[in-house]
Design a protein around this motif. Structure first.
Motif, PDB file in Angstrom:
ATOM      1  N   UNK A  46       1.023  -1.014   0.066  1.00 34.58           N
ATOM      2  CA  UNK A  46       0.031  -0.020   0.065  1.00 34.58           C
ATOM      3  C   UNK A  46       0.702   1.333   0.126  1.00 34.58           C
ATOM      4  N   UNK A  47       1.948   1.155   0.709  1.00 33.24           N
ATOM      5  CA  UNK A  47       2.550   2.650   0.970  1.00 33.24           C
ATOM      6  C   UNK A  47       4.222   2.032   1.008  1.00 33.24           C
ATOM      7  N   UNK A  48       4.774   2.646   0.011  1.00 37.97           N
ATOM      8  CA  UNK A  48       6.399   2.228  -0.151  1.00 37.97           C
ATOM      9  C   UNK A  48       7.267   3.100   0.438  1.00 37.97           C
ATOM     10  N   UNK A  49       8.278   2.612   0.828  1.00 37.84           N
ATOM     11  CA  UNK A  49       9.341   3.712   1.390  1.00 37.84           C
ATOM     12  C   UNK A  49      10.474   3.594   0.365  1.00 37.84           C
ATOM     13  N   UNK A  50      11.159   4.725   0.255  1.00 42.58           N
ATOM     14  CA  UNK A  50      12.202   4.831  -0.668  1.00 42.58           C
ATOM     15  C   UNK A  50      13.560   4.221  -0.222  1.00 42.58           C
ATOM     16  N   UNK A  51      14.221   3.921  -0.854  1.00 43.82           N
ATOM     17  CA  UNK A  51      15.755   3.404  -0.685  1.00 43.82           C
ATOM     18  C   UNK A  51      16.382   4.318   0.266  1.00 43.82           C
ATOM     19  N   UNK A  52      16.195   5.605  -0.329  1.00 47.34           N
ATOM     20  CA  UNK A  52      16.896   6.782   0.654  1.00 47.34           C
ATOM     21  C   UNK A  52      16.295   6.807   1.914  1.00 47.34           C
ATOM     22  N   UNK A  53      15.043   6.618   2.258  1.00 48.78           N
ATOM     23  CA  UNK A  53      14.236   6.691   3.417  1.00 48.78           C
ATOM     24  C   UNK A  53      14.764   5.451   4.234  1.00 48.78           C
ATOM     25  N   UNK A  54      15.026   4.412   3.502  1.00 45.16           N
ATOM     26  CA  UNK A  54      15.376   3.350   4.293  1.00 45.16           C
ATOM     27  C   UNK A  54      16.965   3.375   4.773  1.00 45.16           C
TER      28      UNK A  54
END
Length: 132
Positions: A46-54
């Motif tokens: 439903x909601x993805x987290x970007x690689x930068x945020x991770x």
């Protein structure tokens, strides 16, 4: 012609649509197989987290309480605005958003309003802010 599930010969018919399966049991088994195939391939987060945020979460310094609350408010606002969010979930998400916004107001040192949380982001500020 044979049943695609069990391989048994299909009973002969003189009228109506030709049978695809030899029995209701095979028909239900085929439907279950189609359903499990769809759910395994059609699921999307439903909601993805970007690689930068991770990377920031994993490698960055631990955020302080105020920064954590700001992140929660941003993410809850994004969930509220997402077309993927179910209407039945909106009440729960909005209550969580209001609670997080109130906690953030309580810990803020400078007395600014909540609208500065969203400054410099693409996230609109209209949802839930009039309820706080």
């Amino acid at each position: 012609m044979n049943c695609p599930i069990c391989g048994a010969a299909l009973p002969s018919q003189t009228t109506g649509r030709p049978r695809k399966y030899c029995s209701n049991r095979c028909k239900l088994k085929a439907a279950r197989m189609r359903g499990s195939r769809r759910s395994a391939t059609d699921t999307k987060p439903r909601h993805r987290i970007s690689n930068g945020e991770l990377d920031d979460i994993v490698n960055g310094p631990p955020p302080d309480y105020e920064d954590s609350l700001r992140l929660v408010v941003r993410r809850l606002t994004a969930v509220m605005e997402s077309p993927d969010t179910s209407p039945r979930d909106l009440a729960v998400v909005s209550r969580q958003l209001i609670d997080a916004a109130r906690r953030l107001d309580a810990v803020k040192d400078d007395g600014d309003t909540l609208t500065d949380i969203f400054s410099g982001t693409d996230t609109p500020t209209g949802i839930g802010m009039d309820m706080v």
